[in-house]
Motif scaffolding. Structure first.
Motif: not given
Length: 90
Positions: A73-76, A81-88
């Protein structure tokens, strides 16, 4: 993703947690650093009777035992969160 496990030699709970972490890492990659608390007097005082302790990027996520569901759960969540904060486009 970086995980740190505070441990020490002769700790059977530490061995058990490491085995679970190795199983999970085959499915969901992360970097694991194992720190022997006996090598640092401050860590020894802090965790002497609490090991193993698992920390994800400075947040404690487990003590003594962990199972796959508890860690997944915390890994996912962190990966999302990392994917959402990554630039497009990256």
């Amino acid at each position: 993703m970086q995980l740190t496990m505070y441990s020490r030699s002769g700790c059977h709970l530490c061995d058990d947690m490491k085995e679970v972490l190795d199983q999970i890492r085959r499915k969901q990659p992360f970097t694991l650093t194992i720190v022997d608390i006996a090598s640092d007097p401050i860590l020894l005082k802090r965790y002497q009777h609490e090991i193993p302790v698992l920390v994800m990027e400075e947040t404690e996520i487990a003590r003594h035992r962990i199972d796959e569901a508890t860690l997944t759960r915390p890994l996912a969540a962190r990966q999302q969160a990392q994917e959402e904060s990554a630039p497009e486009g990256t």
